[in-house]
Scaffold this motif. Structure first.
Motif, PDB file in Angstrom:
ATOM      1  N   PRO A 246     -72.517  15.192  -9.050  1.00  0.00           N
ATOM      2  CA  PRO A 246     -73.593  16.179  -9.210  1.00  0.00           C
ATOM      3  C   PRO A 246     -74.966  15.568  -8.956  1.00  0.00           C
ATOM      4  CG  PRO A 246     -72.942  15.345 -11.343  1.00  0.00           C
ATOM      5  CD  PRO A 246     -72.002  14.716 -10.342  1.00  0.00           C
ATOM      6  N   ASN A 247     -75.909  16.418  -8.630  1.00  0.00           N
ATOM      7  CA  ASN A 247     -77.317  16.043  -8.653  1.00  0.00           C
ATOM      8  C   ASN A 247     -77.806  16.190 -10.090  1.00  0.00           C
ATOM      9  OD1 ASN A 247     -77.484  16.054  -5.642  1.00  0.00           O
ATOM     10  ND2 ASN A 247     -77.107  18.242  -5.959  1.00  0.00           N
ATOM     11  N   VAL A 248     -78.834  15.454 -10.443  1.00  0.00           N
ATOM     12  CA  VAL A 248     -79.381  15.520 -11.798  1.00  0.00           C
ATOM     13  C   VAL A 248     -80.890  15.670 -11.725  1.00  0.00           C
ATOM     14  CG1 VAL A 248     -79.664  14.344 -14.002  1.00  0.00           C
ATOM     15  CG2 VAL A 248     -77.532  14.070 -12.723  1.00  0.00           C
ATOM     16  N   VAL A 249     -81.404  16.676 -12.410  1.00  0.00           N
ATOM     17  CA  VAL A 249     -82.848  16.849 -12.573  1.00  0.00           C
ATOM     18  C   VAL A 249     -83.137  16.782 -14.065  1.00  0.00           C
ATOM     19  CG1 VAL A 249     -84.823  18.383 -12.288  1.00  0.00           C
ATOM     20  CG2 VAL A 249     -83.065  18.267 -10.500  1.00  0.00           C
ATOM     21  N   LEU A 250     -83.895  15.767 -14.481  1.00  0.00           N
ATOM     22  CA  LEU A 250     -84.256  15.600 -15.883  1.00  0.00           C
ATOM     23  C   LEU A 250     -85.740  15.909 -16.048  1.00  0.00           C
ATOM     24  CD1 LEU A 250     -83.839  14.744 -18.808  1.00  0.00           C
ATOM     25  CD2 LEU A 250     -84.101  12.347 -18.081  1.00  0.00           C
ATOM     26  N   ILE A 251     -86.041  16.973 -16.778  1.00  0.00           N
ATOM     27  CA  ILE A 251     -87.420  17.391 -17.054  1.00  0.00           C
ATOM     28  C   ILE A 251     -87.783  16.863 -18.440  1.00  0.00           C
ATOM     29  CG2 ILE A 251     -88.995  19.332 -17.282  1.00  0.00           C
ATOM     30  CD1 ILE A 251     -86.928  20.957 -15.607  1.00  0.00           C
ATOM     31  N   TYR A 252     -88.849  16.071 -18.460  1.00  0.00           N
ATOM     32  CA  TYR A 252     -89.179  15.282 -19.643  1.00  0.00           C
ATOM     33  C   TYR A 252     -90.605  15.618 -20.063  1.00  0.00           C
ATOM     34  CZ  TYR A 252     -88.560  10.858 -22.249  1.00  0.00           C
ATOM     35  OH  TYR A 252     -88.390   9.897 -23.213  1.00  0.00           O
ATOM     36  N   SER A 253     -90.787  16.371 -21.136  1.00  0.00           N
ATOM     37  CA  SER A 253     -92.094  16.896 -21.518  1.00  0.00           C
ATOM     38  C   SER A 253     -92.740  16.035 -22.608  1.00  0.00           C
ATOM     39  CB  SER A 253     -91.933  18.340 -22.019  1.00  0.00           C
ATOM     40  OG  SER A 253     -93.168  18.886 -22.393  1.00  0.00           O
ATOM     41  N   ASP A 254     -94.029  15.776 -22.454  1.00  0.00           N
ATOM     42  CA  ASP A 254     -94.749  14.907 -23.379  1.00  0.00           C
ATOM     43  C   ASP A 254     -95.070  15.633 -24.679  1.00  0.00           C
ATOM     44  OD1 ASP A 254     -96.128  12.389 -23.901  1.00  0.00           O
ATOM     45  OD2 ASP A 254     -97.979  13.523 -23.717  1.00  0.00           O
ATOM     46  N   ASP A 255     -94.827  14.959 -25.811  1.00  0.00           N
ATOM     47  CA  ASP A 255     -95.183  15.489 -27.138  1.00  0.00           C
ATOM     48  C   ASP A 255     -94.624  16.890 -27.370  1.00  0.00           C
ATOM     49  OD1 ASP A 255     -96.561  13.133 -27.311  1.00  0.00           O
ATOM     50  OD2 ASP A 255     -98.550  14.026 -27.268  1.00  0.00           O
ATOM     51  N   HIS A 256     -93.390  17.109 -26.967  1.00  0.00           N
ATOM     52  CA  HIS A 256     -92.789  18.437 -27.052  1.00  0.00           C
ATOM     53  C   HIS A 256     -91.788  18.460 -28.205  1.00  0.00           C
ATOM     54  CE1 HIS A 256     -92.169  22.139 -24.383  1.00  0.00           C
ATOM     55  NE2 HIS A 256     -91.595  22.398 -25.544  1.00  0.00           N
ATOM     56  N   GLY A 257     -92.248  18.915 -29.363  1.00  0.00           N
ATOM     57  CA  GLY A 257     -91.408  18.949 -30.545  1.00  0.00           C
ATOM     58  C   GLY A 257     -90.292  19.980 -30.478  1.00  0.00           C
ATOM     59  N   TRP A 258     -89.349  19.866 -31.398  1.00  0.00           N
ATOM     60  CA  TRP A 258     -88.128  20.670 -31.397  1.00  0.00           C
ATOM     61  C   TRP A 258     -88.418  22.164 -31.395  1.00  0.00           C
ATOM     62  CZ3 TRP A 258     -85.612  24.012 -34.897  1.00  0.00           C
ATOM     63  CH2 TRP A 258     -84.260  24.262 -34.614  1.00  0.00           C
ATOM     64  N   ARG A 259     -89.436  22.589 -32.112  1.00  0.00           N
ATOM     65  CA  ARG A 259     -89.707  24.026 -32.254  1.00  0.00           C
ATOM     66  C   ARG A 259     -90.584  24.595 -31.138  1.00  0.00           C
ATOM     67  NH1 ARG A 259     -88.280  26.467 -36.969  1.00  0.00           N
ATOM     68  NH2 ARG A 259     -87.599  25.144 -38.679  1.00  0.00           N
ATOM     69  N   ASP A 260     -91.077  23.756 -30.245  1.00  0.00           N
ATOM     70  CA  ASP A 260     -92.057  24.225 -29.258  1.00  0.00           C
ATOM     71  C   ASP A 260     -91.416  24.864 -28.031  1.00  0.00           C
ATOM     72  OD1 ASP A 260     -93.861  23.142 -31.005  1.00  0.00           O
ATOM     73  OD2 ASP A 260     -94.297  21.369 -29.801  1.00  0.00           O
ATOM     74  N   VAL A 261     -90.451  25.725 -28.249  1.00  0.00           N
ATOM     75  CA  VAL A 261     -89.790  26.471 -27.175  1.00  0.00           C
ATOM     76  C   VAL A 261     -89.513  27.887 -27.672  1.00  0.00           C
ATOM     77  CG1 VAL A 261     -88.715  24.550 -25.915  1.00  0.00           C
ATOM     78  CG2 VAL A 261     -87.582  25.478 -27.952  1.00  0.00           C
ATOM     79  N   GLY A 262     -89.493  28.820 -26.748  1.00  0.00           N
ATOM     80  CA  GLY A 262     -89.288  30.207 -27.135  1.00  0.00           C
ATOM     81  C   GLY A 262     -87.961  30.453 -27.810  1.00  0.00           C
ATOM     82  N   TYR A 263     -86.890  29.756 -27.369  1.00  0.00           N
ATOM     83  CA  TYR A 263     -85.579  30.028 -27.962  1.00  0.00           C
ATOM     84  C   TYR A 263     -85.466  29.520 -29.390  1.00  0.00           C
ATOM     85  CZ  TYR A 263     -84.074  25.221 -26.730  1.00  0.00           C
ATOM     86  OH  TYR A 263     -83.951  23.858 -26.616  1.00  0.00           O
ATOM     87  N   HIS A 264     -86.464  28.764 -29.864  1.00  0.00           N
ATOM     88  CA  HIS A 264     -86.519  28.385 -31.269  1.00  0.00           C
ATOM     89  C   HIS A 264     -87.550  29.210 -32.039  1.00  0.00           C
ATOM     90  CE1 HIS A 264     -84.624  24.142 -30.610  1.00  0.00           C
ATOM     91  NE2 HIS A 264     -83.718  25.068 -30.858  1.00  0.00           N
ATOM     92  N   GLY A 265     -88.038  30.278 -31.416  1.00  0.00           N
ATOM     93  CA  GLY A 265     -88.935  31.179 -32.124  1.00  0.00           C
ATOM     94  C   GLY A 265     -90.404  30.844 -32.016  1.00  0.00           C
ATOM     95  N   TYR A 266     -90.808  30.013 -31.033  1.00  0.00           N
ATOM     96  CA  TYR A 266     -92.222  29.678 -30.850  1.00  0.00           C
ATOM     97  C   TYR A 266     -92.991  30.927 -30.425  1.00  0.00           C
ATOM     98  CZ  TYR A 266     -96.082  26.534 -29.444  1.00  0.00           C
ATOM     99  OH  TYR A 266     -97.277  25.872 -29.333  1.00  0.00           O
TER     100      TYR A 266
END
Length: 335
Positions: A246-266
Motif C-alpha cells: 500500500p501507499n501511506v499518507v501520514l497527516i501529522y498535526s501540531d499541538d492537536h489534542g484528542w478532543r480537537d476534532v469534530g467526531y469527538h464533539g469539538y
C-alpha cells in the motif's frame, strides 16, 4: 484524498491522521479575542494552573487566554507540556478503503492502546520493509487492528518520558499506564476511569490486592523500559509483492489534542475531512504520544524507539535524532 482518487490509487492508500501532543497551553494575547471566544485564566510564570507555586495566584485573564477546547461534553483546557491525559492523548484515525468492510464490522472504532513507537513496525509490516536488525525497537505492530481484523492491539501499556521546558528535578518525569491505571516514577498512582484529570493519587497503603497487582505490573514494566529492555519488535509483514504494497499518507498535526476534532464533539472548529476519514475508517480511541511536546514525540514516531534512549528530551536539544538512528522513511525506501 481528492488527488489520490484522481490518480486512481485511493483504494490501496492508507491515510492516517494524528496529533503530536495535547492542545497547546495559554499564551500572551496581542489583541482582544472575538466576543464570546472562550478564555482561561492567565498564570504568570507557569503554563498551567497545576504549576502554580504555593501562595501564587492567577493574574487577570486579560493577560493570557486560550486555548480551550469547547466540546459537547464541556470545556477542556489545553494540556501540552503536561504528562496528564490532556498532554499525551491524541486523535488517531486510519482509513484504508480496501478494508472498510472490516471497519464497519467493528463499528469504526478500536479501543486498543497505541503509542507513537508502534508506527515503525506497523508501517514496515504493511509495506514489507525490513526492520533494523542491529538494535531493539520499543514499538509493537498493530497491523491487524489497522486492517480492522482485530478490535484490539497487542500493546498492554503506554510509556511516556518527558523532563524538558523547566520541569524540576523533583517532578515526575516518567509515566506508564494501561486502559485504567496510571503510574508515575514518583509513586503517584491514578485511576483514569474515575480521575481522568489525575488529581487524586491512590495511597499505596490502601490498595486492594487486585489494584496492588496492577500497580506492581506497571512498575515492573516501567523498570524494564528504563533499563533498556525493549519488547522484541515484529513487523508482522502482510505485503509481499510490489503490486500489493500500500501507499501511506501520514497527516501529522501540531499541538492537536484528542478532543480537537469534530467526531469527538469539538464545537468551535469544524474538521469535516478528518471526520469523514473517521466515519469510513477506524478511530483509535487510545492513541498516545511518548512525550508531551513536539520534538521528542516525533522522534518516537519516526524511529520506533523511546526518545530518551537517543538523548532527545525537548524541542531544542542540540543535534536532534542521532544520524546513526534509522528512521521510518529510510526503512521504507530500502524495501
Amino acid at each position: 484524498v481528492k488527488t489520490l482518487e484522481e490518480q486512481g490509487i485511493r483504494e490501496n492508500t492508507i491515510v492516517m491522521f494524528t496529533g503530536d501532543n495535547g492542545t497547546t497551553y495559554p499564551v500572551k494575547i496581542t489583541k482582544p479575542a472575538p466576543e464570546g471566544y472562550p478564555k482561561v485564566t492567565g498564570i504568570r510564570g507557569a503554563r498551567h494552573r497545576s504549576q502554580l507555586r504555593d501562595g501564587m495566584k492567577p493574574i487577570p485573564d486579560s493577560a493570557l487566554e486560550g486555548p480551550l477546547t469547547r466540546t459537547v461534553d464541556g470545556d477542556v483546557p489545553g494540556g501540552k507540556d503536561l504528562m496528564s491525559q490532556r498532554g499525551v492523548h491524541v486523535p488517531l484515525v486510519v482509513d484504508w478503503p480496501a478494508y472498510r468492510d472490516n471497519y464497519q464490522r467493528i463499528g469504526h472504532r478500536n479501543d486498543g492502546l497505541v503509542d507513537f513507537t508502534d508506527f515503525v513496525p506497523t508501517l514496515c509490516g504493511l509495506t514489507g520493509a525490513q526492520l533494523p536488525t542491529d538494535r531493539e525497537l520499543d514499538g509493537q505492530s498493530w497491523v491487524a487492528a489497522l486492517k480492522g481484523e482485530s478490535a484490539d492491539t497487542p500493546r498492554d501499556a503506554v510509556f511516556c518520558h518527558y523532563w524538558s521546558f523547566g520541569r524540576k528535578q523533583d517532578q515526575a518525569r516518567t509515566s506508564i499506564h494501561d486502559k485504567r491505571w496510571k503510574l508515575y516514577d514518583n509513586g503517584n498512582f491514578f485511576d483514569l476511569d474515575s480521575d481522568g484529570e489525575e488529581e487524586r493519587p491512590h495511597p499505596s497503603d490502601s490498595l486492594d490486592q487486585e489494584t496492588k497487582e496492577s500497580r506492581n505490573r506497571l512498575r515492573s514494566r516501567m523498570n524494564e523500559i528504563l533499563v533498556g529492555k525493549a519488547e522484541p519488535a515484529s513487523a508482522a509483514m502482510s505485503a509481499k509483492s510490489s503490486a500489493t504494497r500500500p501507499n501511506v499518507v501520514l497527516i501529522y498535526s501540531d499541538d492537536h489534542g484528542w478532543r480537537d476534532v469534530g467526531y469527538h464533539g469539538y464545537r468551535d472548529v469544524m474538521t469535516p475531512n478528518i471526520d469523514k476519514l473517521a466515519a469510513g475508517g477506524t478511530q483509535f480511541s487510545q492513541g498516545y504520544v511518548c512525550a508531551s511536546v513536539c520534538g521528542p514525540s516525533r522522534a518516537g514516531l519516526l524511529t520506533g524507539v523511546y526518545q530518551q534512549r537517543m538523548g532527545v528530551y525537548g524541542n531544542y536539544d542540540k543535534g536532534g535524532i542521532p544520524t546513526a538512528q534509522p528512521m521510518v522513511f529510510e526503512m521504507l525506501k530500502q524495501q
